[in-house]
Design a protein around this motif. Structure first.
Motif, PDB file in Angstrom:
ATOM      1  N   GLN A  19      64.690  75.153  63.049  1.00 15.76           N
ATOM      2  CA  GLN A  19      63.521  74.949  63.906  1.00 15.76           C
ATOM      3  C   GLN A  19      62.414  74.219  63.151  1.00 15.76           C
ATOM      4  OE1 GLN A  19      62.265  78.435  66.364  1.00 15.76           O
ATOM      5  NE2 GLN A  19      64.154  79.361  65.618  1.00 15.76           N
ATOM      6  N   GLU A  22      63.383  70.575  62.798  1.00 12.87           N
ATOM      7  CA  GLU A  22      63.191  69.837  64.048  1.00 12.87           C
ATOM      8  C   GLU A  22      61.710  69.588  64.308  1.00 12.87           C
ATOM      9  OE1 GLU A  22      64.326  67.762  67.422  1.00 12.87           O
ATOM     10  OE2 GLU A  22      65.518  68.488  65.721  1.00 12.87           O
ATOM     11  N   LYS A  25      60.576  66.858  61.941  1.00 11.29           N
ATOM     12  CA  LYS A  25      61.175  65.574  62.320  1.00 11.29           C
ATOM     13  C   LYS A  25      60.381  64.933  63.445  1.00 11.29           C
ATOM     14  CE  LYS A  25      65.515  63.510  63.931  1.00 11.29           C
ATOM     15  NZ  LYS A  25      66.920  63.793  64.323  1.00 11.29           N
ATOM     16  N   LYS A  26      59.955  65.743  64.395  1.00  5.33           N
ATOM     17  CA  LYS A  26      59.189  65.227  65.525  1.00  5.33           C
ATOM     18  C   LYS A  26      57.731  64.984  65.159  1.00  5.33           C
ATOM     19  CE  LYS A  26      61.945  67.360  69.204  1.00  5.33           C
ATOM     20  NZ  LYS A  26      61.939  68.343  70.324  1.00  5.33           N
TER      21      LYS A  26
END
Length: 224
Positions: A19, A22, A25-26
C-alpha cells in the motif's frame, strides 16, 4: 515466560508495504501540511490536487489536524489522506478514528512500531540511523521516512544505507526542495519525498491558492 510476540493484524505487513509503495508511486511528493485555520483545509487541498498532488499528509502539530482529516475524508473522498507527526499509540488510535488512510511518524519507538504493526493502516516510520531501521526491520517494516533528511546525511546517507538494507526504501523528508529533488529521486532506494516548499505560509494566509497550484505543478514537472 511471557509471550512478547507482536500480534499481527488481518492486513499483513506485506500488504501494508504494498500500500505504501502504491501510494508513493502515485504521489511522488507527500506534501507535509500543518493546518493553522480550519477555513484553509478544503481550498488548500483543492489547490494541491489541481497541481497534481492527490495524497496529503496532515500533521497533528496543530489543534486542527484531526478535524482536517475528518473534513477531507468526508468532502474529498477521492484524495488519499494520512496523518503525520504521530508520536505514540494514543495519537495513532485518534488518527485511525478520524479516518486516516495511512500514518507517518517523525521517529520510532518500540511501542509505536509495535502499535503500527498491529494496526490495519500502513505506517511509514521516521528514522535517522541504521539502528532505528534495524528495530523496525525486526518487526517487518521495510519502508521508512528519513527525517530530517538533509541534516541526517541526505543523499549520501541514503546511498550508504542501501548497502546493508537492500530491501529498504525511503521517503526522505526535511530539507527536500525543488533544488535537490532530482538528486534524491535518482537514488534507487528512494520511492518518494516529503516536502513543504509548495505550501508557502504567506500564500496560505492570503488565500493565494493559484500560486500553490502553480508551485505544485512545477514540482511535479521535475519528475518528467
Amino acid at each position: 515466560m511471557e509471550n512478547t510476540q507482536v500480534k499481527q493484524p488481518l492486513n499483513s505487513m506485506a500488504s501494508k508495504i504494498a500500500q505504501i509503495d502504491e501510494l508513493c508511486k502515485k504521489a511522488k511528493i507527500l506534501p507535509v501540511i500543518t493546518i493553522a485555520r480550519e477555513q484553509d483545509v478544503l481550498p488548500l487541498a483543492d489547490a494541491l490536487a489541481a497541481g497534481g498532488l492527490n495524497a496529503l499528509e496532515i500533521t497533528l502539530r496543530s489543534e486542527f489536524g484531526l478535524k482536517a482529516i475528518r473534513m477531507l475524508r468526508d468532502a474529498r473522498p477521492e484524495l488519499s489522506v494520512g496523518a503525520g507527526t504521530i508520536l505514540d499509540r494514543h495519537m495513532l488510535k485518534a488518527a485511525e478514528e478520524a479516518g486516516s488512510q495511512f500514518i507517518v511518524t517523525p521517529g520510532s519507538t518500540q511501542d509505536l512500531l509495535e502499535a503500527g504493526a498491529q494496526s490495519e493502516l500502513p505506517l511509514l516510520p521516521g528514522i535517522s540511523s541504521a539502528s532505528e531501521i534495524m528495530i523496525g526491520y525486526a518487526l517487518g517494516y521495510r519502508r521508512f521516512k528519513l527525517f530530517p533528511a538533509e541534516i541526517s546525511g541526505g543523499v549520501g546517507a541514503i546511498k550508504a544505507l542501501g548497502g546493508p538494507f537492500p530491501e529498504v526504501r525511503f521517503c526522505p523528508t526535511g530539507g527536500v526542495s525543488a533544488a535537490n529533488l532530482k538528486n534524491y529521486m535518482a537514488q534507487p532506494n528512494v520511492m518518494c519525498v516529503g516536502g513543504t516548499w509548495m505550501i508557502d505560509n504567506a500564500w496560505v494566509k492570503s488565500g493565494d491558492w493559484g500560486r500553490i497550484t502553480d508551485a505544485t505543478a512545477e514540482a511535479i514537472a521535475l519528475f518528467d
